[in-house]
Design a protein around this motif. Structure first.
Motif, short mmCIF file in Angstrom:
data_model
loop_
_atom_site.label_atom_id
_atom_site.label_comp_id
_atom_site.label_asym_id
_atom_site.label_seq_id
_atom_site.Cartn_x
_atom_site.Cartn_y
_atom_site.Cartn_z
N SER A 217 0.83 -1.20 0.00
CA SER A 217 0.00 0.00 0.00
C SER A 217 0.87 1.26 0.00
CB SER A 217 -0.97 -0.01 1.19
OG SER A 217 -0.29 0.23 2.41
N ASP A 218 2.04 1.16 0.62
CA ASP A 218 2.95 2.32 0.58
C ASP A 218 3.53 2.55 -0.81
OD1 ASP A 218 3.01 3.76 2.95
OD2 ASP A 218 4.25 2.28 3.97
N LEU A 219 3.70 1.47 -1.57
CA LEU A 219 4.18 1.67 -2.95
C LEU A 219 3.09 2.29 -3.82
CD1 LEU A 219 6.38 -1.40 -3.90
CD2 LEU A 219 7.04 0.99 -3.74
N PHE A 220 1.85 1.84 -3.63
CA PHE A 220 0.76 2.50 -4.36
C PHE A 220 0.71 3.99 -4.04
CE2 PHE A 220 -1.17 -1.82 -4.84
CZ PHE A 220 -1.38 -1.76 -6.22
N ALA A 221 0.90 4.31 -2.78
CA ALA A 221 0.86 5.72 -2.39
C ALA A 221 1.96 6.53 -3.07
CB ALA A 221 0.95 5.86 -0.87
N MET A 222 3.11 5.88 -3.31
CA MET A 222 4.21 6.60 -3.97
C MET A 222 3.85 6.98 -5.41
SD MET A 222 6.75 7.48 -2.15
CE MET A 222 8.00 7.93 -3.36
N ILE A 223 2.95 6.23 -6.05
CA ILE A 223 2.48 6.64 -7.37
C ILE A 223 1.81 8.01 -7.26
CG2 ILE A 223 0.87 6.10 -9.25
CD1 ILE A 223 1.19 3.13 -8.52
N VAL B 68 8.60 12.79 -15.90
CA VAL B 68 7.93 11.55 -15.50
C VAL B 68 8.87 10.35 -15.70
CG1 VAL B 68 6.03 9.97 -16.02
CG2 VAL B 68 5.60 12.42 -15.91
N MET B 69 9.61 10.36 -16.79
CA MET B 69 10.53 9.24 -17.03
C MET B 69 11.57 9.11 -15.92
SD MET B 69 11.07 9.67 -21.13
CE MET B 69 12.11 8.21 -21.36
N ILE B 70 12.11 10.25 -15.49
CA ILE B 70 13.17 10.21 -14.49
C ILE B 70 12.63 9.72 -13.15
CG2 ILE B 70 14.82 11.62 -13.18
CD1 ILE B 70 15.49 11.31 -16.18
N PHE B 71 11.48 10.22 -12.75
CA PHE B 71 11.03 9.93 -11.38
C PHE B 71 10.14 8.70 -11.29
CE2 PHE B 71 12.58 14.21 -11.21
CZ PHE B 71 13.21 14.26 -9.99
N THR B 79 11.56 -1.25 -9.05
CA THR B 79 10.84 -1.86 -7.93
C THR B 79 10.62 -3.36 -8.12
OG1 THR B 79 8.72 -1.37 -8.98
CG2 THR B 79 9.52 0.22 -7.36
N PHE B 80 11.21 -3.93 -9.16
CA PHE B 80 10.98 -5.36 -9.39
C PHE B 80 11.51 -6.24 -8.25
CE2 PHE B 80 15.23 -4.77 -10.84
CZ PHE B 80 15.87 -6.00 -10.69
N LEU B 81 12.51 -5.75 -7.53
CA LEU B 81 13.05 -6.53 -6.40
C LEU B 81 11.99 -6.67 -5.32
CD1 LEU B 81 16.59 -4.95 -6.20
CD2 LEU B 81 16.04 -7.28 -6.93
N GLN B 82 11.92 -7.85 -4.69
CA GLN B 82 10.80 -8.14 -3.79
C GLN B 82 10.79 -7.33 -2.51
OE1 GLN B 82 11.59 -12.09 -1.52
NE2 GLN B 82 12.20 -12.43 -3.62
N ARG B 83 11.96 -6.98 -2.01
CA ARG B 83 12.01 -6.26 -0.74
C ARG B 83 12.78 -4.96 -0.84
NH1 ARG B 83 12.14 -10.75 3.97
NH2 ARG B 83 12.38 -8.93 5.26
N VAL B 89 12.32 3.37 -5.38
CA VAL B 89 11.60 4.61 -5.68
C VAL B 89 12.15 5.77 -4.85
CG1 VAL B 89 9.37 5.75 -5.47
CG2 VAL B 89 9.49 3.47 -6.41
N GLY B 90 12.41 5.51 -3.57
CA GLY B 90 12.80 6.59 -2.67
C GLY B 90 14.21 7.12 -2.91
N PHE B 91 15.17 6.22 -3.08
CA PHE B 91 16.55 6.70 -3.31
C PHE B 91 16.67 7.34 -4.69
CE2 PHE B 91 18.34 3.26 -0.21
CZ PHE B 91 17.78 3.95 0.85
#
Lengths: 459, 459, 459
Positions: A217-223, B68-71, B79-83, B89-91
């Motif tokens: 849900s936090d990843l959805f929020a980042m959208i 949009v492409m950059i961010f 974000t394909f990595l599971q954890r 996204v954040g870094f």
């Protein structure tokens, strides 16, 4: 109190009645403005030499960006709650779709009325989106605690008040507020907070577990966060003067937002005992720089001025999430679900103050003589205009917005407290299943790569 | 070695110091360029007849797409990595927000400096985004293995080197590279790969499980892929010459990307023993056509030439994921998390070569006399210009980019190996919980449609 | 019947052969149109005074929005299925990338052929996206039941038929259909439904469980919904006449979509025994207003006329999901996975009828004399034109589209029934694992905030 959350008649009747009323009012009052009308004759009068000079081409890209901010930006930003994603996106969709229609009428009567008709063009659509933006802000404060019927009522009233407040600021006080720090953000936040205060639920801790997020849900929020962040330059420049003003608003907002990310990250890490980052801050405080720059976006704050505003907003907003939100809840009984006070409230006030200061120190060295008159829309007849007066009117505008928000919020809050709007009991807040048909989870949540139920393909 | 991943002081201090330094430098150096400034006088000098001729209206839609492409594009692609979704996204958000500010300064000093001030307009913002794009590429190579402090340092150096390399290519060698195959993609990829090589972690298999994806993380990554793919025509045309050049760059990129999807799918299926498709290829190789077309985007490659480039890039990139990435890791000790070598490295080189060839065979039949001079920006005074020379300079540009990337990558890699940047031990790589506050999962992950904890509504 | 779903040779061969053929045909036939070409000479002939008058600047923002709708909009809208997200997004990506190339050729031969070359500019790219939009609609009807090889074949034929149908409507019957209610939506829906009817699978209940959604898959689908909804004004105005027509199409679509949300919500709640909302309706029926307004988008329907169309479409579409889709499956043996009949079929017909009515009542009072001629593209020579004739031709266009869709659907359906295209058996429908390498789920799905495997950082 008997909680009846079955909306079977209340919600359909509300939606259909409102829409029928809107159609009737549109039929009587709304027509196309010249740039969208077929009358070639009038174009000749206005002397539009080419189609390119149609207002459409100046504003359309910004309009679509703002549109994305309202529906995807605000909608997904609020999906951070673990069991409230449908409502966040869906109710935001509903209230915004209703709100833009009502705003076209309210803002139209006050600002685009030619005596007989409201003449709409693209700028009206942008303004309607802006108006609804302030409702989305207020929605953030009451998220999870109100029914969709309550939201429609809140939208009806808030759009009305927004339009009046906007009219006072822009037309009577003649303040600059192109990105709406005062009219949209401060107004929306304090309106929503006041409503939340009236609707205070002392036993909300019963649904405490659902007030947190999950990993996805936090990843959805980042959208939501990122589309708000990326398109904020369009938001702050969408209705600026053509040419350099629009151009400057984009540069300023771009700078402010970039600075804000760094200070939000810095504070988020510094305020955690192990130095870890908190998604809530990254999702919200990084946007405060856009709010704070709203009033001064098209003014000559220079790029470094924008950086400073973003710098301050990121710090203040993150501090607010850590210290102020708990204080508001425990002491003032204001339950601010999304922390709109930190993202829209305080940064909106900072924006208003920055506007007053920037206007006060405007001068010919910075703007040029023609530029100064153009920037502040000064007509030749208004000879007694001075930067100082403008600054004082800007400050007055901020106070008017806050006063309107608080007074309006009390009235609307009291209306929403009536017990028959389908609101949920405390233990069912923040829960989609109250208002939505929820899919059963599959028996095995895991998708197996070697699924025995799948016939192997022939070799 | 004692691993201390607590960033409580290091990250805040780095962010705040950098931002304060940026504000100071912006205050001294950065002003608005004419198109964004209020000085009406100067406009008259430049003889801007209407606001529409403001550079803003030529570039703004492309700018927002690039943004949009950059961010969202780069951020979600990773974000394909599971954890590791928060960090991806954040870094990416953090380094890009810092990078664009520093790029405005570095590129400004080298290219928009009037002796006293850096004059910024929308084109500078686009170029800053482009510069940061190359950092995002490099981030893909080291994803999951570095701390945010290391990323800030890498960004600081890479932006500096990028700006110098770009200056050499565009201003000294006068090469064409509108979509940045050489300056952005090849440079970014080989820089990142060199850093990854220096930071080689022999025991990374300890976190092998977390290097794979989950079902939903792959869907999040597709958001990134699609926004990159859809907006790539804007990327390759954002700073092209006005008019036909910008128009042509869009058509060429559109064609190349479409062809690339078909060959990526074809190879992905052909290389799997059961003919199944692999999400990694669909997420990445489908984009290689945009990279490969970067240098020639605005040249007269004709639509079928673009298709051929896309065709080749899709094949080479997918082959790279299947055969080259494992080889790089096992033999050359280069751990390329996102496979940037296949998406940006080789296609970037293909793009550079395509540029040299296309320039060499440019002629008056294809461009027209005026067209040829305009396309390559030839001034009357440079009488010794020939397509052949241009082709050789293009090739030289590619070599310079690669040399700068390798040399720079070694230096930065060595700096990043210092043990006090908060990097995680091998067994904790690719793990958000090291740097992020992670929400507790709800006791029951399933949302029940008939939840007993929900009071039934009245009938 | 032996089900062989191994696509190892079939899919690669299909993709590569098609792409090679496309490259050859592009090489022979496709060149840049004047606005994208370097020939300065021709520009002088056309007397383009500035670069700004390049068609590019009128259409580029709308083009990119349409592009997002095709790839993210349709792609994610279909991710609502719990185990079919990769295929929804991935196959949509594949068929659209192939389809736009083939559409450039087919539409080019029929509409942009100068006797020797197809001359492409941005408008061709938009039209190619539109054409593929109709394939995406048809994909929705057969979603989960066909292999990617079948989809490529369907795309090949459907694009061909679409182009012929479009030629008949726009060039022979000279109907207005700027947003494609008839050519795109009705044609695509009834084509897809006919194919689904031919491909009827009596034992599909074996995969019934996978035909529902999960909590998160419905949120992914909302990304698709919202981008379709937000950018629909661009869709309906992308190829309108410059200036007021484009401007008006945006206002009309904006109004229609807003009204449609309210009636969709109203009906969704009213038709549920507990008054709960259904995500399927919110994801789909809210968009019907855009479909229904397609034909009349740029005509003088006035804002309240648009509201009425949206009002009706939202009601009809939601009713269709609740009553018609089950009826179609059980009685007519049409398995409509996404309910395209409700979103594109009926609203497309409503749009066609609205177009016929609106054209019939067009008059000089509403349009002005010049405006009327311009709106309907009437040349001086066509003296026998009357609103009434236009209305009848509009109605004829709707019937032609439906007839083409049904006839074409039967032919293509029969071809797709051949047993060697790699289709899955009934019990494996709606399952990604048939065609995709699926990641293993991590042993513990929960991400623990206090993960014992993570070494604690030093204090």
């Amino acid at each position: 109190m008997i909680w009846n959350t079955n909306l079977r008649w209340r919600l359909p009747v509300a939606c259909l009645l409102l829409e029928v009323a809107l159609i009737a009012l549109f039929g009587v009052f709304v027509r196309y403005d010249m740039d969208a009308d077929h009358w070639v004759q009038e174009k000749v009068i206005k002397n539009l030499s080419t189609d390119l000079e149609n207002e459409f081409y100046y504003r359309y890209p910004s309009f679509q960006d703002v549109h994305v901010m309202i529906f995807v930006g605000f909608g997904f930003l609020m999906t951070f709650l673990q069991r409230y994603g449908y409502s966040s996106v869906g109710f935001n969709f509903l209230l915004a779709a209703f709100g833009i229609q009502w705003a076209l009428l309210m803002q139209g009567w006050l600002q685009s009325f030619d005596g007989r008709y409201i003449l709409v063009d693209l700028e009206n659509l942008i303004n309607a989106d802006f108006c609804v933006g302030s409702v989305c802000v207020a929605f953030g404060a009451v998220l999870g605690k109100v029914s969709p019927v309550q939201l429609l009522i809140m939208t009806l009233f808030q759009v009305t008040l927004f339009s009046i407040n906007e009219y006072i600021l822009l037309n009577l006080l003649e303040v600059k507020d192109s990105g709406g720090s005062m009219t949209i953000h401060a107004f929306g936040a304090y309106f929503g907070l006041t409503v939340a205060w009236i609707l205070y639920r002392p036993n909300l801790h019963h649904s405490k577990e659902r007030q947190s997020s999950t990993y996805h849900s936090d990843l959805f929020a980042m959208i939501g966060t990122l589309f708000l962040w990326m398109y904020w330059p369009s938001f702050n420049s969408a209705i600026s003067n053509h040419g350099d003003a629009q151009h400057r608003a984009v540069i300023n907002t771009y700078c402010s937002l970039a600075a804000c990310v760094l200070t939000s990250v810095a504070l988020s890490s510094a305020l955690h005992r192990k130095g870890k980052l908190d998604m809530v801050h990254i999702q919200n405080a990084t946007l405060a720089g856009g709010v704070g720059l709203g009033t001064v976006a098209e003014l000559m704050v220079l790029p470094f001025g924008s950086l400073i505003i973003g710098f301050v907003c990121g710090i203040v907003s993150t501090l607010g999430f850590v210290y102020l939100t708990p204080f508001l809840e425990s002491r003032l009984h204001i339950q601010d679900t999304c922390g709109v006070h930190n993202l829209h409230g305080i940064p909106g006030i900072i924006g208003g103050i920055a506007g007053a200061v920037t206007a006060s120190i405007a001068n010919i060295d910075l703007y040029g003589e023609e530029g100064l008159a153009y920037a502040f829309g000064i007509e030749r007849s208004k000879l007694n205009w001075s930067p100082n007066t403008q600054g004082r009117f800007q400050a007055a505008g901020l106070f008017v917005s806050l006063a309107m928000a608080l007074a309006g919020g009390v009235i609307v809050g009291v209306i929403l407290r009536l017990p028959f709007w389908g609101q949920a009991p405390d233990e069912n807040c923040f829960e989609d299943a109250v208002y939505w048909e929820i899919p059963k989870e599959p028996k095995s949540t895991a998708l197996r790569s070697e699924d025995s139920s799948i016939k192997p393909p022939e070799p």
